[in-house]
Every structure is written in C-alpha cells, then in structure tokens.
Design a protein around this motif. Structure first.
Motif, PDB file in Angstrom:
ATOM      1  N   PRO A 111       0.413  -0.862   0.057  1.00 61.51           N
ATOM      2  CA  PRO A 111       0.168  -0.012   0.040  1.00 61.51           C
ATOM      3  C   PRO A 111       0.789   1.288   0.057  1.00 61.51           C
ATOM      4  CG  PRO A 111      -0.097  -0.470   2.162  1.00 61.51           C
ATOM      5  CD  PRO A 111       0.620  -2.112   1.219  1.00 61.51           C
ATOM      6  N   PRO A 112       0.369   2.196  -0.181  1.00 62.79           N
ATOM      7  CA  PRO A 112       0.987   4.151   0.024  1.00 62.79           C
ATOM      8  C   PRO A 112       1.762   3.320   0.646  1.00 62.79           C
ATOM      9  CG  PRO A 112      -1.207   3.408  -1.832  1.00 62.79           C
ATOM     10  CD  PRO A 112      -0.547   2.841  -1.137  1.00 62.79           C
ATOM     11  N   GLY A 113       2.681   4.571   1.138  1.00 64.96           N
ATOM     12  CA  GLY A 113       3.368   4.603   2.080  1.00 64.96           C
ATOM     13  C   GLY A 113       4.377   3.536   2.948  1.00 64.96           C
ATOM     14  N   PHE A 114       3.980   2.374   1.950  1.00 62.22           N
ATOM     15  CA  PHE A 114       4.239   0.879   2.792  1.00 62.22           C
ATOM     16  C   PHE A 114       5.880   1.331   1.832  1.00 62.22           C
ATOM     17  CE2 PHE A 114       3.834  -3.250   5.249  1.00 62.22           C
ATOM     18  CZ  PHE A 114       4.902  -3.204   4.844  1.00 62.22           C
ATOM     19  N   PHE A 115       7.245   1.780   2.836  1.00 61.52           N
ATOM     20  CA  PHE A 115       8.404   2.143   1.760  1.00 61.52           C
ATOM     21  C   PHE A 115       9.008   0.690   2.281  1.00 61.52           C
ATOM     22  CE2 PHE A 115       8.221   3.958   6.904  1.00 61.52           C
ATOM     23  CZ  PHE A 115       9.721   3.040   7.275  1.00 61.52           C
ATOM     24  N   ALA A 116       9.218  -0.184   3.177  1.00 61.03           N
ATOM     25  CA  ALA A 116      10.135  -1.042   2.974  1.00 61.03           C
ATOM     26  C   ALA A 116      10.377  -1.706   2.053  1.00 61.03           C
ATOM     27  CB  ALA A 116      10.067  -2.072   4.313  1.00 61.03           C
ATOM     28  N   ALA A 117       8.666  -2.061   1.397  1.00 55.67           N
ATOM     29  CA  ALA A 117       8.334  -2.681  -0.023  1.00 55.67           C
ATOM     30  C   ALA A 117       8.298  -2.134  -1.363  1.00 55.67           C
ATOM     31  CB  ALA A 117       7.460  -3.604   0.658  1.00 55.67           C
ATOM     32  N   THR A 118       9.361  -1.232  -1.312  1.00 55.40           N
ATOM     33  CA  THR A 118       9.541  -0.500  -2.628  1.00 55.40           C
ATOM     34  C   THR A 118      10.601  -0.157  -3.018  1.00 55.40           C
ATOM     35  OG1 THR A 118       9.812   1.940  -0.856  1.00 55.40           O
ATOM     36  CG2 THR A 118       7.299   1.000  -1.897  1.00 55.40           C
ATOM     37  N   ASP A 119      10.465   0.020  -3.529  1.00 58.11           N
ATOM     38  CA  ASP A 119      11.791   0.298  -5.091  1.00 58.11           C
ATOM     39  C   ASP A 119      11.886   1.997  -5.176  1.00 58.11           C
ATOM     40  OD1 ASP A 119      12.703  -2.399  -4.302  1.00 58.11           O
ATOM     41  OD2 ASP A 119      12.062  -2.355  -6.827  1.00 58.11           O
ATOM     42  N   PRO A 120      13.670   2.190  -5.503  1.00 58.87           N
ATOM     43  CA  PRO A 120      13.690   4.135  -6.286  1.00 58.87           C
ATOM     44  C   PRO A 120      12.610   3.754  -7.398  1.00 58.87           C
ATOM     45  CG  PRO A 120      16.091   2.498  -5.068  1.00 58.87           C
ATOM     46  CD  PRO A 120      14.919   1.688  -5.117  1.00 58.87           C
ATOM     47  N   PRO A 121      12.538   5.061  -7.197  1.00 63.55           N
ATOM     48  CA  PRO A 121      12.338   6.150  -7.068  1.00 63.55           C
ATOM     49  C   PRO A 121      11.341   6.447  -5.781  1.00 63.55           C
ATOM     50  CG  PRO A 121      11.371   6.551  -9.472  1.00 63.55           C
ATOM     51  CD  PRO A 121      11.646   5.689  -9.411  1.00 63.55           C
ATOM     52  N   GLU A 122      11.201   5.890  -6.040  1.00 61.98           N
ATOM     53  CA  GLU A 122       9.783   5.332  -4.987  1.00 61.98           C
ATOM     54  C   GLU A 122      10.368   5.533  -3.193  1.00 61.98           C
ATOM     55  OE1 GLU A 122       5.243   3.965  -3.569  1.00 61.98           O
ATOM     56  OE2 GLU A 122       6.243   2.367  -4.961  1.00 61.98           O
ATOM     57  N   HIS A 123      11.081   4.985  -3.509  1.00 55.82           N
ATOM     58  CA  HIS A 123      11.351   4.696  -1.926  1.00 55.82           C
ATOM     59  C   HIS A 123      12.319   5.900  -1.360  1.00 55.82           C
ATOM     60  CE1 HIS A 123      14.950   3.429   0.745  1.00 55.82           C
ATOM     61  NE2 HIS A 123      14.326   2.746   1.545  1.00 55.82           N
ATOM     62  N   THR A 124      12.706   6.251  -2.372  1.00 53.02           N
ATOM     63  CA  THR A 124      13.776   7.566  -2.245  1.00 53.02           C
ATOM     64  C   THR A 124      12.820   8.545  -1.656  1.00 53.02           C
ATOM     65  OG1 THR A 124      15.302   6.777  -4.155  1.00 53.02           O
ATOM     66  CG2 THR A 124      16.031   9.495  -3.414  1.00 53.02           C
ATOM     67  N   ARG A 125      12.029   8.993  -2.377  1.00 50.73           N
ATOM     68  CA  ARG A 125      11.406   9.826  -1.630  1.00 50.73           C
ATOM     69  C   ARG A 125      10.984   9.392  -0.276  1.00 50.73           C
ATOM     70  NH1 ARG A 125       5.072  11.533  -1.635  1.00 50.73           N
ATOM     71  NH2 ARG A 125       4.629   9.358  -2.302  1.00 50.73           N
ATOM     72  N   TYR A 126      10.539   8.507   0.290  1.00 54.07           N
ATOM     73  CA  TYR A 126      10.220   8.433   1.043  1.00 54.07           C
ATOM     74  C   TYR A 126      11.054   8.472   2.275  1.00 54.07           C
ATOM     75  CZ  TYR A 126       5.405   6.324  -0.255  1.00 54.07           C
ATOM     76  OH  TYR A 126       4.088   6.305  -0.964  1.00 54.07           O
ATOM     77  N   GLU A 146      -0.373   6.987   3.145  1.00 50.39           N
ATOM     78  CA  GLU A 146       1.350   7.092   3.148  1.00 50.39           C
ATOM     79  C   GLU A 146       1.248   6.802   4.599  1.00 50.39           C
ATOM     80  OE1 GLU A 146       2.939   8.848  -1.166  1.00 50.39           O
ATOM     81  OE2 GLU A 146       2.250  10.283   0.502  1.00 50.39           O
ATOM     82  N   LEU A 147       0.711   8.474   5.386  1.00 50.21           N
ATOM     83  CA  LEU A 147       1.670   8.509   6.757  1.00 50.21           C
ATOM     84  C   LEU A 147       0.694   7.547   8.061  1.00 50.21           C
ATOM     85  CD1 LEU A 147       3.128  10.152   8.490  1.00 50.21           C
ATOM     86  CD2 LEU A 147       1.076  12.053   8.587  1.00 50.21           C
ATOM     87  N   ALA A 148      -0.043   7.315   7.452  1.00 51.50           N
ATOM     88  CA  ALA A 148      -0.714   6.398   8.571  1.00 51.50           C
ATOM     89  C   ALA A 148       0.215   4.442   8.283  1.00 51.50           C
ATOM     90  CB  ALA A 148      -1.693   5.633   8.130  1.00 51.50           C
ATOM     91  N   THR A 149       0.050   4.664   6.190  1.00 56.85           N
ATOM     92  CA  THR A 149       1.180   3.263   6.820  1.00 56.85           C
ATOM     93  C   THR A 149       2.113   2.968   6.663  1.00 56.85           C
ATOM     94  OG1 THR A 149      -0.327   3.079   4.881  1.00 56.85           O
ATOM     95  CG2 THR A 149       1.995   1.481   4.835  1.00 56.85           C
ATOM     96  N   ALA A 150       3.040   4.669   7.043  1.00 62.08           N
ATOM     97  CA  ALA A 150       4.653   4.640   7.119  1.00 62.08           C
ATOM     98  C   ALA A 150       4.663   4.468   9.130  1.00 62.08           C
ATOM     99  CB  ALA A 150       5.199   5.813   6.647  1.00 62.08           C
ATOM    100  N   ALA A 151       3.798   4.810   9.586  1.00 60.41           N
ATOM    101  CA  ALA A 151       3.596   4.972  11.093  1.00 60.41           C
ATOM    102  C   ALA A 151       3.428   3.644  11.686  1.00 60.41           C
ATOM    103  CB  ALA A 151       2.529   6.004  11.657  1.00 60.41           C
ATOM    104  N   MET A 152       2.676   3.090  10.720  1.00 64.96           N
ATOM    105  CA  MET A 152       2.837   1.379  11.197  1.00 64.96           C
ATOM    106  C   MET A 152       3.977   1.112  11.149  1.00 64.96           C
ATOM    107  SD  MET A 152      -0.501  -1.382  10.291  1.00 64.96           S
ATOM    108  CE  MET A 152       0.776  -0.677   8.216  1.00 64.96           C
TER     109      MET A 152
END
Length: 377
Positions: free
Chosen positions: A78-93, A212-218
């Motif tokens: 889901p959006p914000g789940f930065f641990a399971a993304t690759d650059p460039p999406e991961h880079t932004r988070y 995004e923020l709720a998922t990253a915070a989780m």
C-alpha cells in the motif's frame, strides 16, 4: 532444501540447525514451491542487499515460510509502505523520513530514554523480586520512546502491541492486525492534521497523504518497539546464562551474535539475471537471507560463535540491513539498547534468572522471549 526455522532449544542463541556448512548461495525450496536461493555469508548478503537489480517489492517476492494470507503476501504494498518499495518511490519516502532519525536528533532523546529506564527500574525495585523483565522493562522502554517520537498515545500500547505481535508471529492474523492498526493510525493522522503537535506524524502531514502517513507510521510503530524489546530481553538472557558482565560498547556484539530477525527475512527478488557468489540468480527468483548465519560467517568474523565483548569488527553485522533499505531507526535502537543494558545492570548488579523455564519464541519473524523471570538481592 527447505528452510529450518527453529533453533535448538538447548542452544537458543545459535543459528537454526541444518544450515551449517552451506555454500554462500544455496538452492532453497520456498513454502509455495518456488525454487529460489538462500544467502548465508556476509559478502553474498551485501551483494544482494546493495544491488539495485534486486527488488524489495512484495508482489515480486516469494516467502521462505508459509504465509497465512490468501495470496501468500504477494501483493503490491500500500502507499507509504516504504520497506517494500524500490527507487525512485522508496527514495522519496526515505528522504522525508531520514531527517527524523539522524544521530544528532537521536542523541537529544538520551535524557528522556534514561528517565524512562530509571522510572521502570524504580517500579521494579519497589515491587520487589521476582519480576518479568519483558513486561516490566524491555517492552515498555522502546514502546514509550517510539510513541513519543511518533505522537501515538502510550495509553493505547496494549492495543498496538497485540496487533504488532500478530504481524510478526508465524500464523498470526497479519491482514486483520494491519487493518486494525491502519484504521487506528488513519484516525490519528486526521487528528494531527487538525491539531498538530511536536512529533513525527504531525511534521509529515504536509508531505504525505493520510494513507501514506498512516502506513509509514505503522511500520515505524511496529518495528520501533518489537525488535528493540526482544533485543533487550534476549540480550539480558544471553548475558545471564553465559555469566558474562555487560560492558560498555557491547551492543554491537550482541546485535551480531543474537541476530533476532530470522525466518528467511529479509529477501529480495531478481529483476534480471544476476551473478552472486558464483551462482546465477535468474530473473524472477527470490533470494532469502539467513541473518543468523550471515552474522556468524567465519570468513567475516574470527571465532564467530563466541560472544566477545571486545570484538573490533562487530559493527560489520547486518542486523540493521544494508543498502538503501538499511534500518531507519538503527541509531535510536543503539541508544535504547546501550542505555537499557547499562541502567539495568548498574541498578541490579546481582541480577539473575528466577527460573530455568524461559519460553523462547520460535515461531516469530522476530526471535525473542515471551517472558523473562528475574530476581536480585
């Protein structure tokens, strides 16, 4: 080969049985039948974690252990789940979050962490021995710290600790727990937008959507207390059973020697054919990493199975990962562990086990203790 997930209860600190003597890259049959790989050496693991031709995306990876989710967890994050993304999406988070976890900012938290540790030691002393170190000390410290950092009310700790345990336990209701935590944090994010405070969630409301923020915070909430709590309790257990005294600077060696994250995590999927340690990993194949074996690699660490407080190269361990996904909160964890161990053994120098019946969590992605009964004079 299939991945052995249990450690020998007679030697609870050693890597899972059946992995000794494996080559750096071994063929591994995953839980869903996928024919992937297992990396067991420091060099192979650093190659996989540091090469952009390997992906962290969950929809591309196969799980080394059986998943309770209908799709085996192979779905887009889901959006914000930065641990399971690759650059460039991961880079932004990562750029948005990394500023919240600098060494300087973490050091500013030291007086508060020391106060939290002291308060819980006072409570233990007032109640008198014995005590369960997990519930009385190891779990509350990182839970309170991450709550204050994120802006999550600590009075809700029983709720998020229960849901966190479901997420990291094999066979747990991962989807249900994530849905519960997601709903809770969505409500909190909306509240922070209306009434911002001096906390991480409030500081990111202008950069991320609610989802995004709720998922990253989780992710930060779960990882921010579950791993450190297990390291505090399991590290104490290791010191008490090995009759070794805690020494300043010992945290890195404990992180190396214990390697509490296992069950084939982390893992990566090859985006193209990549040669690793002389083996060709084909596009689409998943590589699982055995951190207990990697951190005991005899090619990287002299006498790796011995807990050595003075080990000069202990910090080479991969307990915090490597590459662009290296743990955001590693400096906070180091500070919490250093303060936590030092304060505990300074306050109770005669600390010892109250029983030999110490239940170990063999079925969780984060290895640790369910309770640790201790006593003192």
């Amino acid at each position: 080969m299939r991945l052995p997930i249990d450690r020998d209860p007679k030697c609870p600190f050693d890597p899972p049985q059946g992995l000794q003597g494996l080559p750096p890259m071994s063929r591994l049959e995953f839980a869903d039948g996928h024919q992937g790989w297992l990396a067991t050496t420091l060099e192979a693991a650093r190659t996989v974690l540091g090469d952009p031709r390997f992906s962290a995306r969950t929809e591309l990876k196969h799980s080394a252990v059986r998943s309770t989710m209908p799709d085996g967890g192979r779905r887009p994050a889901p959006p914000g789940f930065f641990a399971a993304t690759d650059p460039p999406e991961h880079t932004r988070y990562r750029r948005l979050l990394i500023g919240q976890f600098t060494v300087r900012r973490m050091r500013l938290l030291e007086p508060r962490i020391e106060r939290i540790a002291a308060d819980h030691l006072d409570a233990m002393a007032a109640a008198g021995p014995p005590a369960d170190l997990v519930t009385a000390y190891a779990l509350p410290i990182p839970s309170m710290v991450i709550c204050e950092l994120l802006g999550v009310p600590y009075e809700d700790h029983a709720f998020f600790q229960d849901r966190s345990l479901q997420i990291v336990t094999a066979g747990g209701d991962v989807d249900g727990a994530m849905a519960d935590l997601g709903a809770y944090l969505h409500t909190l994010v909306r509240r922070k937008r209306a009434e911002p405070g001096d906390d991480l969630i409030s500081g990111l409301t202008g950069d991320l959507t609610d989802e995004e923020l709720a998922t990253a915070a989780m992710i930060l909430l779960v990882a921010g207390h579950e791993t450190t709590a297990n390291m505090l309790s399991l590290g104490t257990y290791a010191l008490l059973t090995s009759k070794k005294k805690y020494e300043e600077g010992m945290v890195e060696e404990l992180l190396r020697w214990l390697a509490i994250v296992h069950l084939g995590a982390p893992s990566r999927a090859a985006l193209e054919d990549v040669e690793v340690a002389g083996e060709m990993v084909k596009k689409g194949e998943t590589v699982a990493l055995s951190l207990p074996m990697i951190n005991r690699d005899p090619e990287a660490f002299e006498d790796p199975d011995t807990l050595r407080p003075d080990r000069p190269d202990a910090r080479r361990h991969l307990s915090f990962g490597h590459g662009v996904h290296q743990c955001l909160g590693q400096q906070l964890a180091r500070i919490e562990l250093s303060i936590g161990y030092r304060a505990l053994f300074d306050r109770f120098p005669a600390l010892r086990l109250a029983t030999t019946d110490v239940p170990l969590k063999h079925d969780a992605a984060v290895y640790g203790l369910t309770r640790l009964p201790v006593t003192w004079d």
